[in-house]
Design a protein around this motif. Structure first.
Motif, PDB file in Angstrom:
ATOM      1  N   ALA A  95       0.844  -1.214   0.000  1.00 55.19           N
ATOM      2  CA  ALA A  95       0.000   0.000   0.000  1.00 55.19           C
ATOM      3  C   ALA A  95       0.865   1.245   0.000  1.00 55.19           C
ATOM      4  CB  ALA A  95      -0.913  -0.018   1.211  1.00 55.19           C
ATOM      5  N   VAL A  96       1.976   1.172   0.747  1.00 54.36           N
ATOM      6  CA  VAL A  96       2.902   2.338   0.771  1.00 54.36           C
ATOM      7  C   VAL A  96       3.493   2.554  -0.608  1.00 54.36           C
ATOM      8  CG1 VAL A  96       5.084   3.197   1.678  1.00 54.36           C
ATOM      9  CG2 VAL A  96       3.395   2.175   3.232  1.00 54.36           C
ATOM     10  N   LYS A  97       3.928   1.440  -1.234  1.00 50.58           N
ATOM     11  CA  LYS A  97       4.532   1.572  -2.561  1.00 50.58           C
ATOM     12  C   LYS A  97       3.529   2.105  -3.566  1.00 50.58           C
ATOM     13  CE  LYS A  97       7.955  -2.178  -2.121  1.00 50.58           C
ATOM     14  NZ  LYS A  97       9.149  -1.434  -2.540  1.00 50.58           N
ATOM     15  N   ASP A  98       2.317   1.592  -3.501  1.00 45.46           N
ATOM     16  CA  ASP A  98       1.298   2.047  -4.472  1.00 45.46           C
ATOM     17  C   ASP A  98       0.964   3.521  -4.267  1.00 45.46           C
ATOM     18  OD1 ASP A  98       1.273  -0.493  -5.444  1.00 45.46           O
ATOM     19  OD2 ASP A  98      -0.583  -1.110  -4.392  1.00 45.46           O
ATOM     20  N   ALA A  99       0.974   3.921  -3.015  1.00 49.39           N
ATOM     21  CA  ALA A  99       0.633   5.328  -2.740  1.00 49.39           C
ATOM     22  C   ALA A  99       1.761   6.279  -3.105  1.00 49.39           C
ATOM     23  CB  ALA A  99       0.293   5.485  -1.264  1.00 49.39           C
ATOM     24  N   ASN A 100       2.938   5.708  -3.269  1.00 49.22           N
ATOM     25  CA  ASN A 100       4.118   6.539  -3.572  1.00 49.22           C
ATOM     26  C   ASN A 100       4.856   5.926  -4.763  1.00 49.22           C
ATOM     27  OD1 ASN A 100       4.249   8.510  -1.080  1.00 49.22           O
ATOM     28  ND2 ASN A 100       3.881   6.461  -0.226  1.00 49.22           N
ATOM     29  N   ALA A 101       4.251   6.023  -5.901  1.00 49.71           N
ATOM     30  CA  ALA A 101       4.803   5.399  -7.102  1.00 49.71           C
ATOM     31  C   ALA A 101       5.959   6.220  -7.649  1.00 49.71           C
ATOM     32  CB  ALA A 101       3.726   5.267  -8.144  1.00 49.71           C
ATOM     33  N   LYS A 102       6.941   5.500  -8.196  1.00 56.39           N
ATOM     34  CA  LYS A 102       8.079   6.176  -8.843  1.00 56.39           C
ATOM     35  C   LYS A 102       7.759   6.497 -10.282  1.00 56.39           C
ATOM     36  CE  LYS A 102      11.786   4.261  -6.034  1.00 56.39           C
ATOM     37  NZ  LYS A 102      13.058   3.476  -6.051  1.00 56.39           N
ATOM     38  N   GLU A 103       8.507   7.441 -10.813  1.00 57.77           N
ATOM     39  CA  GLU A 103       8.315   7.797 -12.220  1.00 57.77           C
ATOM     40  C   GLU A 103       9.016   6.762 -13.089  1.00 57.77           C
ATOM     41  OE1 GLU A 103       9.446  11.752 -13.164  1.00 57.77           O
ATOM     42  OE2 GLU A 103       8.634  12.549 -11.312  1.00 57.77           O
TER      43      GLU A 103
END
Lengths: 103, 333
Positions: A95-103
């Motif tokens: 959930a953290v990764k999805d909420a903070n996606a990289k370009e």
């Protein structure tokens, strides 16, 4: 516009020690390369300008990484979380990764 | 019997009674065959010149002849003994008071009128010596021990910058005046030059670069014009104490501070006297504060600046916070 340090990272394609390899300085008129202590040739201003977009992405992703690390919490807490419920931990991390996606 | 004779030269001789002594007048000259001719009258008037024709002639004065003027060939006249030559009255006189001392006396004053009075011996003044013009003494001739400081009048007030002192320039050199302000500077009085300046507005600083702190001119104290908001240039050689206080903030989570340090730059070069006040690559700090001081000797043209080096997780810009960032310093010796 990206910072000079990140443009240099992109130019060299690796991590740089900015207290030894390349020394940057700002005397009030902007950051410039004061010392270039690596084997590669010092880049021209044009070469650095051309790397601005990549450096901007790098900065953005660095922020994402940092934001994720903050959201992950400390190693101690995560290990405790894994011990008690590893699936719940995996779900929270995703959930953290999805909420903070990289370009 | 006395008689008058006219001799062959046309002179007239006057003989006394026994014919043994005479006085002769020849062509206006009176001679005699005795040692002295006495003119027995209260007053003798000579129409023109009077000559005493022999060397060592003596002119006597007084009933007992106690005062004499004696001629010395080639020298002049001598007033005998300690007799005085008086003027106006007895209190004004010139006197040979001994065989080695000539005395000039006057009741009130001896007035010497001449372009210059040349005194070749020592001068012994018993009274007060008053100069109507500026006296000129040979350099180095006034002994320090002869100055009567105890007898002076106290200044009656605090010494101020403009007050003057005497200084022996270079010890053994020329005496010069020196203002109290110069002495104050020499001894480091009042710990000046001194300065203070606080950052006027937040300064964005690039990460991973040495960035000079600027704009520290709020609430500035700079009476000696040694501070321009980023550079301290005292202009006076000496030892100085400098202090920096700084607060660095990072934008938000994801821009966490990992490292912050200040570097003193002396004459444009990093002194490698670094003060690291945050050093933790795992840090998630959003603010760090540091304070550092340095003791440094300055020549008159030396200057000092302060640089900051920061790192954060995003490798992006940081902020030096105006409210808490200030620099100050003062001379200590």
């Amino acid at each position: 516009m990206a910072q000079l340090n990140n443009k240099i990272r992109k130019y060299l394609g690796r991590e740089v020690d900015f207290r030894k390899d390349v020394l940057l300085q700002d005397d009030g008129d902007g950051v410039y390369i004061k010392e270039w202590n690596v084997e590669e040739a010092q880049p021209t201003q044009e070469q650095l300008d051309a790397l601005d977009a990549q450096a901007t992405t790098l900065e953005s992703n660095n922020k994402v990484d940092s934001t994720r690390r903050t959201a992950y919490g400390s190693w101690n807490d995560q290990l405790d979380e894994i011990y008690h419920d590893i699936d719940a931990w995996k779900a929270r991390i995703k959930a953290v990764k999805d909420a903070n996606a990289k370009e | 019997m006395a008689e008058i004779r006219i001799n062959a030269t046309g002179g007239v001789k006057l003989y006394d009674a026994d014919d043994s002594h005479y006085a002769q007048i020849v062509a206006g000259t009176i001679t005699s065959n005795v040692d002295a001719i006495t003119l027995g009258h209260d007053t003798v008037t000579i129409a023109d010149n009077l000559s005493l024709g022999s060397d060592s002639a003596v002119l006597k004065f007084g009933a007992d002849g106690d005062t004499t003027l004696t001629h010395t060939d080639g020298t002049g006249l001598t007033l005998n003994s300690t007799n005085k030559l008086c003027f106006n009255d007895a209190s004004q006189f010139i006197q040979g008071s001994s065989n080695a001392v000539l005395s000039l006396g006057a009741t009130d004053e001896i007035d010497l009128t001449a372009t210059a009075v040349d005194l070749n011996g020592t001068l012994n003044v018993s009274g007060v010596a008053t100069f109507q013009s500026t006296p000129v003494f040979p350099d180095g001739s006034l002994a320090l021990a002869d100055l009567d400081i105890d007898g002076g009048t106290d200044i009656g007030a605090a010494v101020v910058d403009a007050d003057l002192f005497i200084v022996d320039d270079g010890a053994g050199g020329t005496n010069r005046k020196v203002t109290a302000s110069r002495i104050k500077t020499y001894v480091g009085g009042n710990n000046t030059p001194l300065f203070y300046g606080k950052m006027g507005s937040n300064q964005t600083v690039a990460s991973e670069a040495m960035v000079k702190l600027t704009g520290m001119t709020t609430n500035e104290i700079d009476n000696d014009s040694v501070w321009d908001g980023s550079k301290f240039l005292p202009g006076v050689a000496g030892w100085y104490y400098l202090h920096i206080n700084i607060v660095i903030t990072w934008a938000s989570a994801g821009n966490d501070g990992h490292r912050a340090q200040t570097n003193w730059y002396f004459n444009g070069s990093d002194m490698a006297v670094n003060h690291i006040f945050l050093h933790d690559s795992a840090s998630t700090a959003l603010m760090a504060s540091g304070s550092d001081a340095i003791l440094q000797y300055f020549d008159a043209d030396d200057y000092m600046e302060i640089y900051v080096y920061t790192e954060n997780s995003g490798n992006t810009a940081d902020t030096a916070v105006a409210t808490y960032t200030h620099m100050e310093g003062f001379r200590i010796a």
